[in-house]
Design an enzyme around this catalytic site. Structure first.
Site, PDB file in Angstrom:
ATOM      1  N   VAL A  47       0.802  -1.220   0.000  1.00 39.20           N
ATOM      2  CA  VAL A  47       0.000   0.000   0.000  1.00 39.20           C
ATOM      3  C   VAL A  47       0.839   1.275   0.000  1.00 39.20           C
ATOM      4  CG1 VAL A  47      -2.172  -0.791   0.983  1.00 39.20           C
ATOM      5  CG2 VAL A  47      -0.257  -0.228   2.496  1.00 39.20           C
ATOM      6  N   LYS A  78       5.796  14.325  -6.989  1.00 38.20           N
ATOM      7  CA  LYS A  78       5.363  14.820  -5.674  1.00 38.20           C
ATOM      8  C   LYS A  78       6.333  15.903  -5.215  1.00 38.20           C
ATOM      9  CE  LYS A  78       5.092  13.297  -0.866  1.00 38.20           C
ATOM     10  NZ  LYS A  78       5.266  12.192   0.079  1.00 38.20           N
ATOM     11  N   VAL A 185       8.094 -20.571   3.915  1.00 37.01           N
ATOM     12  CA  VAL A 185       9.077 -21.116   4.868  1.00 37.01           C
ATOM     13  C   VAL A 185       8.329 -21.879   5.966  1.00 37.01           C
ATOM     14  CG1 VAL A 185      10.799 -20.507   6.610  1.00 37.01           C
ATOM     15  CG2 VAL A 185      10.770 -19.311   4.416  1.00 37.01           C
ATOM     16  N   THR A 343       7.739   7.634   5.072  1.00 29.83           N
ATOM     17  CA  THR A 343       9.112   7.289   5.459  1.00 29.83           C
ATOM     18  C   THR A 343       9.439   5.793   5.400  1.00 29.83           C
ATOM     19  OG1 THR A 343       8.269   7.504   7.720  1.00 29.83           O
ATOM     20  CG2 THR A 343       9.643   9.286   6.874  1.00 29.83           C
ATOM     21  N   ILE A 345       9.341   3.443   2.879  1.00 29.23           N
ATOM     22  CA  ILE A 345      10.198   3.025   1.757  1.00 29.23           C
ATOM     23  C   ILE A 345      11.563   3.711   1.891  1.00 29.23           C
ATOM     24  CG2 ILE A 345      10.461   3.090  -0.771  1.00 29.23           C
ATOM     25  CD1 ILE A 345       7.396   2.644  -0.918  1.00 29.23           C
ATOM     26  N   GLY A 433      20.562  10.968   9.225  1.00 26.80           N
ATOM     27  CA  GLY A 433      19.112  10.813   9.367  1.00 26.80           C
ATOM     28  C   GLY A 433      18.335  11.848   8.584  1.00 26.80           C
TER      29      GLY A 433
HETATM   30  C1  LIG Z   1      -1.502   1.645   5.866  1.00 28.23           C
HETATM   31  C2  LIG Z   1      -0.123   1.708   5.309  1.00 28.23           C
HETATM   32  C3  LIG Z   1       0.215   2.734   4.421  1.00 28.23           C
HETATM   33  C4  LIG Z   1       1.522   2.847   3.927  1.00 28.23           C
HETATM   34  N1  LIG Z   1       1.857   3.885   3.112  1.00 28.23           N
HETATM   35  C5  LIG Z   1       3.147   4.067   2.772  1.00 28.23           C
HETATM   36  C6  LIG Z   1       3.565   5.190   2.019  1.00 28.23           C
HETATM   37  O1  LIG Z   1       2.755   6.012   1.594  1.00 28.23           O
HETATM   38  N2  LIG Z   1       4.883   5.321   1.765  1.00 28.23           N
HETATM   39  C7  LIG Z   1       5.815   4.436   2.194  1.00 28.23           C
HETATM   40  O2  LIG Z   1       7.005   4.634   1.991  1.00 28.23           O
HETATM   41  N3  LIG Z   1       5.443   3.324   2.852  1.00 28.23           N
HETATM   42  C8  LIG Z   1       4.144   3.128   3.161  1.00 28.23           C
HETATM   43  N4  LIG Z   1       3.775   2.006   3.848  1.00 28.23           N
HETATM   44  C9  LIG Z   1       4.754   0.982   4.146  1.00 28.23           C
HETATM   45  C10 LIG Z   1       5.049   0.124   2.943  1.00 28.23           C
HETATM   46  O3  LIG Z   1       3.855  -0.464   2.451  1.00 28.23           O
HETATM   47  C11 LIG Z   1       6.046  -0.951   3.354  1.00 28.23           C
HETATM   48  O4  LIG Z   1       7.085  -0.377   4.064  1.00 28.23           O
HETATM   49  C12 LIG Z   1       6.651  -1.574   2.164  1.00 28.23           C
HETATM   50  O5  LIG Z   1       5.660  -2.062   1.333  1.00 28.23           O
HETATM   51  C13 LIG Z   1       7.589  -2.666   2.578  1.00 28.23           C
HETATM   52  O6  LIG Z   1       6.905  -3.797   2.989  1.00 28.23           O
HETATM   53  P1  LIG Z   1       7.752  -5.098   3.210  1.00 28.23           P
HETATM   54  O7  LIG Z   1       8.368  -5.497   1.923  1.00 28.23           O
HETATM   55  O8  LIG Z   1       8.646  -4.921   4.382  1.00 28.23           O
HETATM   56  O9  LIG Z   1       6.666  -6.198   3.673  1.00 28.23           O
HETATM   57  P2  LIG Z   1       5.539  -6.974   2.828  1.00 28.23           P
HETATM   58  O10 LIG Z   1       5.026  -6.193   1.706  1.00 28.23           O
HETATM   59  O11 LIG Z   1       4.547  -7.475   3.848  1.00 28.23           O
HETATM   60  O12 LIG Z   1       6.307  -8.256   2.249  1.00 28.23           O
HETATM   61  C14 LIG Z   1       6.561  -9.382   3.040  1.00 28.23           C
HETATM   62  C15 LIG Z   1       7.069 -10.501   2.151  1.00 28.23           C
HETATM   63  O13 LIG Z   1       7.485 -11.598   2.981  1.00 28.23           O
HETATM   64  C16 LIG Z   1       6.970 -12.796   2.446  1.00 28.23           C
HETATM   65  N5  LIG Z   1       6.819 -13.771   3.526  1.00 28.23           N
HETATM   66  C17 LIG Z   1       6.379 -13.575   4.797  1.00 28.23           C
HETATM   67  N6  LIG Z   1       6.369 -14.724   5.491  1.00 28.23           N
HETATM   68  C18 LIG Z   1       6.837 -15.677   4.644  1.00 28.23           C
HETATM   69  C19 LIG Z   1       7.045 -17.080   4.766  1.00 28.23           C
HETATM   70  N7  LIG Z   1       6.774 -17.781   5.886  1.00 28.23           N
HETATM   71  N8  LIG Z   1       7.513 -17.745   3.697  1.00 28.23           N
HETATM   72  C20 LIG Z   1       7.794 -17.098   2.536  1.00 28.23           C
HETATM   73  N9  LIG Z   1       7.599 -15.775   2.362  1.00 28.23           N
HETATM   74  C21 LIG Z   1       7.126 -15.096   3.402  1.00 28.23           C
HETATM   75  C22 LIG Z   1       5.653 -12.399   1.807  1.00 28.23           C
HETATM   76  O14 LIG Z   1       5.233 -13.326   0.871  1.00 28.23           O
HETATM   77  C23 LIG Z   1       6.035 -11.057   1.182  1.00 28.23           C
HETATM   78  O15 LIG Z   1       6.618 -11.299  -0.067  1.00 28.23           O
HETATM   79  C24 LIG Z   1       2.477   1.870   4.314  1.00 28.23           C
HETATM   80  C25 LIG Z   1       2.116   0.804   5.148  1.00 28.23           C
HETATM   81  C26 LIG Z   1       0.831   0.710   5.657  1.00 28.23           C
HETATM   82  C27 LIG Z   1       0.487  -0.421   6.570  1.00 28.23           C
END
Ligand SMILES: Cc1cc2nc3c(=O)[nH]c(=O)nc-3n(C[C@H](O)[C@H](O)[C@H](O)COP(=O)(O)OP(=O)(O)OC[C@H]3O[C@@H](n4cnc5c(N)ncnc54)[C@H](O)[C@@H]3O)c2cc1C
Length: 510
Positions: A47, A78, A185, A343, A345, A433
């Site tokens: 998201v 932006k 996993v 913040t 990403i 930072g």
């Molecule tokens: C409401 C909301 C709004 C946001 N808006 C912004 C924004 O405007 N700007 C911004 O910078 N960030 C925003 N973010 C944050 C942003 O969405 C995340 O920081 C970014 O998407 C990174 O997510 P991630 O890759 O860490 O985790 P995820 O997208 O959750 O990815 C997790 C990965 O791990 C894998 N995984 C987990 N467990 C297992 C397992 N057991 N076996 C195999 N694979 C597994 C999943 O399949 C997936 O591929 C927002 C977040 C939220 C909640």
């Protein structure tokens, strides 16, 4: 030469694929081999739509073609964030991605503006920010490269579809050498003596071994949190929002800024993309129930909703360390802040760019780990304080959340900054930072904190000259902004996602 480091990334969300792409692009294959495991069944958060200007440095470092990336992710530009109803109901200011005042004036500008205000100048500080004015007028152009000009003193970020951005990263990473494995996993195998992670066992029975594991498993924090038991530092007493509803709506005006509107139990975002508008309501479940929050979000949309609102639950804070044993967490597995200043990403990119120069050999030198953890702590703390500032300075008293935030005690690192500014308009600067002087200034002033004093330097210019300078400067900004293209027209020419076509070179748009 020793064998390359075998790096295993768990997770294929934005964090996982950004990490994979950076490693295969910035580190030679003789130094590391990269393998990524992800589970389509589990899926990603996907998201994150608003970014911070630093993302441009990341994209440039890994060799991304900007127009191509923007087309692939339905992105728009932006120039800052507009905060509506934050200081008080009816207030409005922009946190611009650029300085206030002329490029060559530096810190003295806001002191002069404070003096001019006392002399009767009525203009908001926004009117002296080129980026803020371009944003308000829905204009966009690339910053001028000659540093002395008025339209050089800004930068920009993107609004994009985060799901498409991680896909785009994947399409870069795989041809450059990252190996992807689909699977869930089932078990994490640790060394019985050291506790280091040795391998991941998938539900298919396949075992994936490695030297260094990067935990990008999202909120689950499967490796750092669940397996290695690294604790969580909770910051929800300062940032009480713990839920968000997100909903896309039909495309609206393509304004080149994020809008954040304070609400009865949190705040609402509006993020214009090429194909739709992203909306969400970030709220505290302690101050509103979920049904009411969803209804409130739907009522506030400017365009028709394209789906039902999706609920996301979170807690604000971070793991006490981001690197433990042979495991480094990046992204949500390491910590989370509500997206008030876009913040998350940024934190992913900061972790990656700090990790690359500290990449260990097969046997990990603890000094590398300690330095990484120190740098990440600084990143988290800076962002924490800056986000709290928005809540703390609000003078709204029409809802419980705002009364709670006005009364709460804030971290000492923040109260010191607020008091210094309140007394003398000085903004504490730091090297490591996020958030520049401009960022702090725009929120301090935008939320109504007018300092008691300004620097004596500001008194050196005669009164009439000072006022004339402000008038001249505002007029020059207005004239330059009027010469710019409309943002939607700029996107059409440079990186329209629909219909696909060859990009126009950035120079051709100058
Ligand atoms: C409401 C909301 C709004 C946001 N808006 C912004 C924004 O405007 N700007 C911004 O910078 N960030 C925003 N973010 C944050 C942003 O969405 C995340 O920081 C970014 O998407 C990174 O997510 P991630 O890759 O860490 O985790 P995820 O997208 O959750 O990815 C997790 C990965 O791990 C894998 N995984 C987990 N467990 C297992 C397992 N057991 N076996 C195999 N694979 C597994 C999943 O399949 C997936 O591929 C927002 C977040 C939220 C909640």
């Amino acid at each position: 030469m020793s064998e390359p480091l075998d790096i295993v990334i768990l997770g294929g969300g934005t964090a996982g694929w950004m990490t994979a792409t950076a490693l295969v692009s910035l580190v030679p294959p003789t130094r590391c081999r990269v393998r990524l495991v992800e589970s389509e069944e589990i899926g990603i958060v996907g998201v994150g739509e608003a970014t911070f200007p630093e993302i441009k440095y990341f994209n440039d470092a890994i060799g991304i073609d900007e127009a191509e990336m923007m087309r692939a992710t339905n992105a728009a530009f932006k120039l800052g964030i507009e905060f509506v109803d934050w200081g008080f109901k009816g207030s409005r200011y922009i946190h611009p991605f650029g300085i206030h005042g002329p490029a060559n004036m530096g810190h003295i500008f806001h002191h002069q503006w404070l003096r001019a205000q006392r002399m009767g100048l009525k203009s908001d500080i926004d009117e002296y920010s080129f980026a803020a004015q371009a944003a308000r007028n829905c204009r966009f152009d690339f910053p001028e490269t000659r540093r002395s000009t008025i339209n050089s003193a800004y930068t920009y970020a993107y609004h994009f579809d985060a799901r498409l951005y991680s896909l785009y990263m994947r399409h870069l990473a795989e041809p450059r050498g990252a190996v992807r494995t689909e699977g869930k996993v089932r078990e994490v195998v640790q060394d019985p003596q050291s506790g280091d992670i040795r391998s991941l066992v998938l539900e298919s029975g396949e075992t994936i071994s490695g030297d260094l594991f990067i935990d990008c498993s999202g909120f689950r924090s499967l490796l750092l949190g669940q397996t290695l038991g690294v604790g969580w530092e909770d910051w929800s007493k300062w940032l009480p929002c713990d839920r968000a509803f997100a909903v896309p709506s039909e495309r609206d005006e393509l304004s080149p800024y994020t809008r954040s509107t304070a609400m009865e139990a949190g705040w609402r975002w509006r993020i214009p993309l090429q194909h739709r508008t992203g909306n969400g309501y970030v709220f505290s479940s302690g101050f509103i129930d979920e049904d009411e929050a969803a209804a409130s979000l739907l009522r506030s949309l400017d365009t028709r909703a394209l789906s039902e609102p999706r609920l996301l639950k979170f807690q604000t804070g971070h793991r006490t360390v981001s690197w433990e044993k042979n495991c480094v967490a990046v992204g949500l597995a390491s910590g989370f802040f509500e997206p008030l200043e876009s913040t998350s990403i940024y934190l992913v990119q900061a972790a990656i760019m700090q990790l690359v120069p500290l990449l260990p050999a097969k046997s990990i030198d603890p000094r590398l780990r300690d330095e990484f953890n120190r740098l990440m702590d600084v990143q988290y703390e800076r962002i924490r304080d800056f986000l709290i500032l928005h809540y703390k300075l609000s003078t709204r008293d029409d809802a419980e959340i705002w009364r709670y935030c006005a009364a709460m005690e804030v971290p000492e690192t923040l109260s010191r900054k607020i008091e210094l500014f309140r007394h003398s308009a000085i903004i504490e600067e730091y090297k490591e930072g996020l958030f520049s002087l401009t960022s702090w200034l725009s929120v301090f002033i935008g939320q109504g904190l007018i300092p008691e004093n300004y620097s004596p330097f500001a008194d050196t210019m005669p009164e009439d000259k000072l006022i004339a300078q402000f008038d001249e400067f505002r007029t020059e900004i207005q004239e330059r902004v009027e010469e710019m293209r409309r943002h939607d027209r700029f996107i059409d020419l440079y990186c329209s996602a629909e219909p696909p076509r060859a990009p126009v070179a950035a120079e051709a748009l100058q």
